[in-house]
Design a protein around this motif. Structure first.
Motif, PDB file in Angstrom:
ATOM      1  N   GLY A  69       0.889  -1.143  -0.049  1.00 48.89           N
ATOM      2  CA  GLY A  69       0.040  -0.050   0.076  1.00 48.89           C
ATOM      3  C   GLY A  69       0.873   1.345  -0.113  1.00 48.89           C
ATOM      4  O   GLY A  69       0.371   2.260   0.716  1.00 48.89           O
ATOM      5  N   THR A  70       1.694   1.302  -0.842  1.00 51.32           N
ATOM      6  CA  THR A  70       2.971   2.428  -0.847  1.00 51.32           C
ATOM      7  C   THR A  70       2.160   3.599  -1.493  1.00 51.32           C
ATOM      8  O   THR A  70       2.202   4.825  -1.244  1.00 51.32           O
ATOM      9  CB  THR A  70       4.120   2.069  -1.468  1.00 51.32           C
ATOM     10  OG1 THR A  70       4.022   1.500  -2.605  1.00 51.32           O
ATOM     11  CG2 THR A  70       4.960   1.210  -0.440  1.00 51.32           C
ATOM     12  N   THR A  71       1.063   3.267  -2.450  1.00 48.42           N
ATOM     13  CA  THR A  71       0.244   4.076  -3.053  1.00 48.42           C
ATOM     14  C   THR A  71      -1.281   3.609  -3.154  1.00 48.42           C
ATOM     15  O   THR A  71      -1.393   2.301  -2.876  1.00 48.42           O
ATOM     16  CB  THR A  71       0.720   4.519  -4.521  1.00 48.42           C
ATOM     17  OG1 THR A  71       0.512   3.037  -5.207  1.00 48.42           O
ATOM     18  CG2 THR A  71       2.078   5.013  -4.754  1.00 48.42           C
ATOM     19  N   GLY A  72      -2.111   4.490  -3.069  1.00 51.06           N
ATOM     20  CA  GLY A  72      -3.453   3.966  -2.849  1.00 51.06           C
ATOM     21  C   GLY A  72      -4.468   4.921  -3.604  1.00 51.06           C
ATOM     22  O   GLY A  72      -4.351   6.243  -3.155  1.00 51.06           O
ATOM     23  N   ASP A  73      -5.353   4.626  -4.316  1.00 50.16           N
ATOM     24  CA  ASP A  73      -6.421   5.265  -5.103  1.00 50.16           C
ATOM     25  C   ASP A  73      -7.804   5.167  -4.208  1.00 50.16           C
ATOM     26  O   ASP A  73      -8.235   4.053  -3.714  1.00 50.16           O
ATOM     27  CB  ASP A  73      -6.340   4.953  -6.702  1.00 50.16           C
ATOM     28  CG  ASP A  73      -5.343   5.364  -7.241  1.00 50.16           C
ATOM     29  OD1 ASP A  73      -4.441   6.213  -6.838  1.00 50.16           O
ATOM     30  OD2 ASP A  73      -5.289   4.841  -8.242  1.00 50.16           O
ATOM     31  N   GLY A  74      -8.487   6.243  -4.318  1.00 51.46           N
ATOM     32  CA  GLY A  74      -9.940   5.894  -3.936  1.00 51.46           C
ATOM     33  C   GLY A  74     -10.908   5.785  -5.333  1.00 51.46           C
ATOM     34  O   GLY A  74     -10.749   6.798  -6.099  1.00 51.46           O
ATOM     35  N   VAL A  75     -11.566   4.722  -5.153  1.00 46.57           N
ATOM     36  CA  VAL A  75     -12.270   4.149  -6.263  1.00 46.57           C
ATOM     37  C   VAL A  75     -13.601   4.184  -5.919  1.00 46.57           C
ATOM     38  O   VAL A  75     -14.085   3.833  -4.668  1.00 46.57           O
ATOM     39  CB  VAL A  75     -11.901   2.824  -6.921  1.00 46.57           C
ATOM     40  CG1 VAL A  75     -12.481   2.199  -7.997  1.00 46.57           C
ATOM     41  CG2 VAL A  75     -10.453   3.053  -7.343  1.00 46.57           C
ATOM     42  N   LEU A  76     -14.788   4.425  -6.775  1.00 49.25           N
ATOM     43  CA  LEU A  76     -16.135   4.302  -6.812  1.00 49.25           C
ATOM     44  C   LEU A  76     -16.474   3.321  -7.981  1.00 49.25           C
ATOM     45  O   LEU A  76     -16.598   3.687  -8.864  1.00 49.25           O
ATOM     46  CB  LEU A  76     -16.863   5.594  -6.669  1.00 49.25           C
ATOM     47  CG  LEU A  76     -18.578   5.269  -6.360  1.00 49.25           C
ATOM     48  CD1 LEU A  76     -18.883   6.384  -5.219  1.00 49.25           C
ATOM     49  CD2 LEU A  76     -19.057   5.570  -7.704  1.00 49.25           C
ATOM     50  N   ALA A  77     -17.188   2.161  -7.435  1.00 52.08           N
ATOM     51  CA  ALA A  77     -17.966   1.567  -8.523  1.00 52.08           C
ATOM     52  C   ALA A  77     -19.270   1.597  -8.249  1.00 52.08           C
ATOM     53  O   ALA A  77     -19.886   1.853  -7.141  1.00 52.08           O
ATOM     54  CB  ALA A  77     -17.596  -0.006  -8.037  1.00 52.08           C
TER      55      ALA A  77
END
Length: 402
Positions: A158-166
């Motif tokens: 988890g060094t990078t992480g996006d916020g996603v909406l499905a």
């Protein structure tokens, strides 16, 4: 506000084969049907169990378990209902190879109105992409659109992480949009949605290379596009704790509940107890925030707290349920409720207890990462962990409100 001395809540699951039961979530349909979903850790597997009640919690259906495709284990449960009384649940699908996680997907299943069994889960993530996900949370919008928010990373660390909406119109066909990614934020997680008048909000923890804070974004087209940049919710003088921020909205008003700490835990095996539970308010759909924050933690009852759940009654009263304790392993911890009276919160009341205020993720008395509370009619329905037996189990209580 007091409750009858009836010995506390109703045990929903006390399975002796489960090492720990936690991360419970609850939803109540318009007709009063209750659904409770939780994670169950046995000696050999991670499972997800659920029960329904059609008589206001007097009795519950037999325990059933979610079945995912072979090789995937469920995690991070979330449950909701729509206006017709259908229930939807979301879960991670954690895939192991040689005892190690090599990918995580997300799934949604439906229990039609009148049924007490969830159908076959449908994958909402792209099967052609290998990602690592966390904390999916499901909601049905006023339009009937089903949405799930989650963190997506290309690496397990988890060094990078996006916020996603499905999103989906029917729970079968899903599309995905990213509401926050680089370069705006290096890592974003613990997403939660709420809906105002024609506006979908998402609040979450956002981290840049130099700062971490609670953020808010909004969409006026049900998640297809999002505001940019984020509205920073937490104050520059505050250090957010790693608890889910939660929002509620009405019209153009939105309230965001989050937690703060004097110092974050450095071990991944420890939860982040809160020393304050501020609530921020915006009267203009998140464009700006009031300069002051209201702290909902009853410090006379406990010095620390975890997992506050903010709810808004039709009268406008704000309710906050949370787990409370004076310090790690406090054997006199409790599940508590406080209600706003104007611009301040009243002294809290015990919903149930005692419990061990345990922040150790590796312990059998671990309290999970969250618990659930919803409003229905003149009452709050709460599903919560209790660990006074030495193992963590799930309880339910209906709390009448004045």
């Amino acid at each position: 506000m007091t409750f009858p001395d009836d010995g506390g809540g109703t045990p929903i699951s006390q399975n002796p084969d489960d090492v720990s039961e936690s991360e419970d979530q609850i939803a109540v349909a318009p007709d009063g049907t209750i659904g409770i979903l939780w994670s169950a850790y046995s000696q050999t597997a991670l499972e997800m169990a659920y029960r329904f009640s059609t008589d206001d919690g007097a009795s519950f259906s037999p325990i059933e378990r979610i079945t995912l495709p072979a090789g995937y284990e469920p995690g991070d449960p979330s449950i909701t209902t729509d206006a017709q009384g259908n229930f939807y649940m979301s879960t991670l699908g954690i895939h192991l190879s040689g005892g190690n996680i090599d990918q995580i997907r997300a799934y949604v299943a439906k229990a039609p109105k009148g049924s007490t069994t969830f159908g076959t889960p449908v994958e909402i993530t792209d099967p052609a992409t290998i990602l690592f996900l966390d904390h999916p949370k499901i909601r049905v919008l006023a339009s009937g659109t089903i949405v799930v928010t989650y963190m997506a990373s290309t690496d397990l660390a988890g060094t990078t992480g996006d916020g996603v909406l499905a999103s989906s119109p029917d729970g079968i066909t899903w599309t995905r949009t990213t509401f926050v990614t680089q370069p705006d934020a290096v890592f974003s997680s613990l997403c939660w949605t709420c809906e105002g008048q024609g506006v979908l909000y998402v609040t979450y923890l956002e981290f840049t290379a130099t700062a971490g804070y609670v953020a808010l974004r909004k969409s006026t087209d049900q998640g297809a596009t999002w505001s940019h940049p984020s509205t920073v919710v937490s104050l520059a003088t505050e250090l957010p704790a790693a608890n889910d921020p939660i929002c509620v909205a009405s019209g153009s008003d939105v309230w965001i509940q989050y937690t703060t700490t004097p110092m974050n835990e450095t071990s991944q095996n420890s939860l982040d107890p809160a020393h304050a539970m501020p609530i921020a308010h915006s009267a203009n759909a998140g464009l700006t925030l009031d300069p002051t924050r209201i702290d909902s933690l009853d410090t006379k009852a406990s010095a620390e707290a975890m997992f506050p759940v903010i709810l808004r009654e039709s009268s406008g009263t704000l309710d906050v349920a949370y787990l409370a304790g004076h310090a790690d392993m406090d054997p006199m911890g409790s599940v508590r409720l406080t209600r706003a009276t104007g611009s301040t919160f009243a002294p809290s009341t015990t919903i149930d207890g005692p419990l061990s205020f345990d922040v150790d993720r590796t312990a059998a008395t671990w309290l999970g990462d969250y618990f659930g509370a919803v409003l229905h009619g003149p009452a709050m329905y709460v599903a919560y962990p209790m660990n006074s037996s030495g193992l963590d189990h799930i309880y339910f209580r209906k709390v009448p409100l004045p």
